[in-house]
Design a protein around this motif. Structure first.
Motif, PDB file in Angstrom:
ATOM      1  N   ARG A   1     -25.034   2.827 -23.262  1.00 14.45           N
ATOM      2  CA  ARG A   1     -24.602   3.181 -24.613  1.00 14.45           C
ATOM      3  C   ARG A   1     -23.176   2.726 -24.846  1.00 14.45           C
ATOM      4  N   ALA A   2     -22.820   1.594 -24.287  1.00 10.94           N
ATOM      5  CA  ALA A   2     -21.465   1.067 -24.480  1.00 10.94           C
ATOM      6  C   ALA A   2     -21.529  -0.270 -25.198  1.00 10.94           C
TER       7      ALA A   2
ATOM      8  N   GLN B   1     -15.243   1.393 -33.845  1.00  7.86           N
ATOM      9  CA  GLN B   1     -15.360   2.583 -33.004  1.00  7.86           C
ATOM     10  C   GLN B   1     -15.910   3.755 -33.818  1.00  7.86           C
TER      11      GLN B   1
ATOM     12  N   LEU C   1     -22.350   5.599 -29.519  1.00  8.78           N
ATOM     13  CA  LEU C   1     -22.068   4.411 -28.723  1.00  8.78           C
ATOM     14  C   LEU C   1     -20.576   4.375 -28.429  1.00  8.78           C
ATOM     15  N   GLN C   2     -20.248   4.044 -27.203  1.00 10.87           N
ATOM     16  CA  GLN C   2     -18.848   4.010 -26.801  1.00 10.87           C
ATOM     17  C   GLN C   2     -18.302   2.592 -26.866  1.00 10.87           C
ATOM     18  N   VAL C   3     -17.024   2.479 -27.095  1.00  6.39           N
ATOM     19  CA  VAL C   3     -16.388   1.167 -27.154  1.00  6.39           C
ATOM     20  C   VAL C   3     -15.654   0.868 -25.857  1.00  6.39           C
ATOM     21  N   LEU C   4     -16.011  -0.260 -25.274  1.00 10.13           N
ATOM     22  CA  LEU C   4     -15.279  -0.776 -24.109  1.00 10.13           C
ATOM     23  C   LEU C   4     -14.360  -1.864 -24.616  1.00 10.13           C
ATOM     24  N   LEU C   5     -13.065  -1.708 -24.423  1.00  9.74           N
ATOM     25  CA  LEU C   5     -12.113  -2.623 -25.042  1.00  9.74           C
ATOM     26  C   LEU C   5     -11.542  -3.630 -24.059  1.00  9.74           C
ATOM     27  N   GLY C   6     -11.401  -4.869 -24.498  1.00 10.28           N
ATOM     28  CA  GLY C   6     -10.750  -5.891 -23.684  1.00 10.28           C
ATOM     29  C   GLY C   6      -9.849  -6.780 -24.514  1.00 10.28           C
TER      30      GLY C   6
ATOM     31  N   LEU D   1     -13.417 -11.012 -18.882  1.00 12.85           N
ATOM     32  CA  LEU D   1     -13.773  -9.789 -19.595  1.00 12.85           C
ATOM     33  C   LEU D   1     -15.263  -9.746 -19.890  1.00 12.85           C
TER      34      LEU D   1
ATOM     35  N   ALA E   1     -17.733  -7.002 -18.658  1.00  8.04           N
ATOM     36  CA  ALA E   1     -18.526  -6.294 -19.661  1.00  8.04           C
ATOM     37  C   ALA E   1     -20.004  -6.301 -19.266  1.00  8.04           C
TER      38      ALA E   1
ATOM     39  N   TRP F   1     -21.674  -3.754 -17.150  1.00  2.78           N
ATOM     40  CA  TRP F   1     -22.008  -2.444 -17.718  1.00  2.78           C
ATOM     41  C   TRP F   1     -23.322  -2.487 -18.475  1.00  2.78           C
TER      42      TRP F   1
END
Lengths: 354, 354
Positions: B83-84, B105, B113-118, B130, B134, B137
């Motif tokens: 859920r990312a 976001q 849903l979660q935000v994975l930031l790069g 990145l 990513a 995951w």
DNA sequence: TGCCGCAATAATAGCGCTACGATCAATTTT
DNA sequence: AAAATTGATCGTAGCGCTATTATTGCGGCA
């Protein structure tokens, strides 16, 4: 050619029950190709020094050849902790927090830690949701902005074993670690500076002080320090909208109406100060001759404005690096709660506007 | 009191082999308390409508009572997708991307849903790293900035089944979906506008055009459009540093030296334009009388400046909402690659500076 | 000569959850 | 009345990896 389903025996035909999705290349594939056991591959990935040179080489080669991508969720599940750090800020739209988030991402990324981002929009309720969501990832650490949180948030965090860092504020008791500075001291510094510049009728221009408690603390410190000096008056003029140049211009107008004798202004932040500068230009108010202006933040335009803006620089990047450092150390020593407080201070930059 | 280790039988004393870490409350605990099977709890969490009202109620009660926090890694591992959503931008320090990231976001968060930031810092090599991180995951989607990536990045993405959205740029072929606008058209609009304001000697002030290809496209469009008009000259003056008011002031100085006859300026973005405005104030150059200025971005200060800044607004929030919408739909329909291009356009805001 | 300690590697049991079928009752259709 | 359909629920085999324990080979030492 058999499909390999029921090779077992003729007796009871296994109903070929389940199947499952998968990822193309797994650690097992790497192990097979490198002629070692999966355990060794795992060990190589986590503690390369514990594996012999020859094994390391063949594993590295296999990983390369198969272009293997580890599955962090499987790893995290097995290890009961993930390589993600949850950072929860009011909003990255705010340049202060953007700076800190960007810095932390860079620092944590070096150790292959990922950043999970959340925005509270200054709501404790939303923060609580975000913390709950963050915890479902068993993150390596959680970073929160400020020191005030709902009781439920505090409880959730305390009951988990996740390292917690609170950033951008010092003052009250942190949950575990804190990196920031005292906002009320920022206000004091601004006031002291204006008084030193022979200003006697001071006003603090605040935006959204209700939500932005840190700005409110700056305002309080400002008023308190100013009023300590005999002959000095100090007032707060505020607006409920988020800080912006527009709000700054508006607030300056209101100030001139309510306190025409004003000669020193401190602002919620540099956006507001920028609006003040523009509005003064339009109204023909001379800065710093007639009015001194001090901002907060040292944003990218502050040194280049006309006049250049005196401001207080909080160093959001330092907060980021220090927070990242604490997290990394805490993970390495993988221990218990380790109360730590780091004061990153701030700097008053005296430029033309005061 | 026994420790409960070898209660089984007297015969073969189980060596009490393994132990493992765990999370306090699991779905099994919830199921037990709610008197249903774990499957039903899982179903309730994923598709509440498929569970009867009575079961729903008792499960909800159990979750509440145990304050159960689902383990998303276990879920993701089992479902082969997390859920990312990974969002990769040059930097959130840049207000444009901060806006989009914040918006996304918020939108994605609604669906948990979660935000994975790069941050790539404008490096394709870093972007590749990145993306690789990513992918470990198994994200629900990956969002990239712009359309130009290393071949390896493109290959990684193509071989995975992860939905990909490229934002903030249109023009060439996207990997899958794209949300943005044509930067070269932005440049054209700026040029056309200045020409329409009877400007004949135009200059584009650029910052870091080498890295910021989108800004470079704006510059190119600007020059091309301007030179189409008879009697109009157009040049680019640039600086390798990131855009800022300081760079803007510097570039204006250089422009006045090299092209003293300049009467129309377009800038990389509003930060640069702000620097131009301030420097013009200092040099006594009248805007728009002597010089027209157009920015890009419509940043928070642009409407409040003196004079207010004509600029082109790209609506980074719209890009965010549209990208989020695409992702959500793509996940819901859980299908194949679905080539989609959304042009979010831009708006020229004619204010005092031109 | 035999045993111990050590380094390197292997075997194995889950981590907590989801998806796939299977089951079972309550209807509906023939 | 039997068969087919439906809706709700359950049982269980993994998902890919890590942590723990077990095993192996080897030199050193009593």
């Amino acid at each position: 050619m058999q499909t390999g389903k029921t090779v077992e025996s003729g007796r009871s035909v296994k109903p070929t029950r389940k199947r499952r999705k998968m990822q193309s290349v797994t650690m097992m594939d790497v192990a097979a190709r490198a002629q070692v056991s999966p355990s060794t591959v795992s060990l190589y990935l986590r503690k390369p020094d514990a594996v012999s040179v020859s094994a390391s080489e063949s594993i590295a080669k296999a990983i390369q050849a198969l272009s293997y991508v580890p599955n962090l969720m499987a790893g995290g599940l097995a290890a009961a902790s993930s390589r993600a750090v949850s950072i929860i800020v009011p909003s990255v739209r705010n340049a202060f927090f953007a700076e800190t988030v960007a810095t932390m991402q860079a620092e944590l990324g070096k150790q292959r830690l990922q950043v999970l981002l959340g925005h509270t929009e200054y709501s404790e309720r939303e923060e609580e949701n975000l913390v709950r969501m963050a915890l479902s990832w068993a993150p390596a650490a959680i970073v929160l902005t400020g020191l005030s949180h709902s009781n439920a948030t505090r409880k959730l965090l305390q009951e988990s074993r996740v390292p917690v860092v609170e950033i951008w504020e010092l003052g009250s008791e942190p949950i575990e670690m804190a990196v920031g500075f005292h906002h009320e001291q920022v206000g004091r510094s601004a006031a002291a500076h204006l008084v030193q510049r022979h200003r006697r009728n001071l006003v603090f221009l605040g935006a959204r002080l209700q939500e932005d408690r840190r700005a409110a603390h700056r305002a309080e410190g400002f008023i308190e320090e100013a009023r300590k000096v005999a002959g000095v008056t100090a007032e707060i003029i505020q607006h409920p909208a988020p800080s912006s140049a527009e709000v700054g211009a508006m607030l300056l107008g209101e100030t001139m109406r309510k306190f025409p004798q004003v000669d020193g202004i401190a602002c919620s932040n540099d956006h507001v100060a920028l609006g003040v500068i523009f509005e003064c230009q339009r109204l023909g108010i001379e800065i710093p001759g007639r009015l001194s202006v001090v901002g907060f933040g040292d944003l990218s335009f502050s040194a280049a404005s006309n006049p250049s803006l005196s401001t207080i620089r909080p160093s959001g990047d330092l907060i980021g690096t220090e927070a990242a450092r604490l997290i990394l150390e805490r993970i390495a020593h993988g221990g218990e709660r380790t109360p730590t407080i780091i004061d990153t201070r701030f700097t008053l930059l005296h430029r033309q506007s005061s």
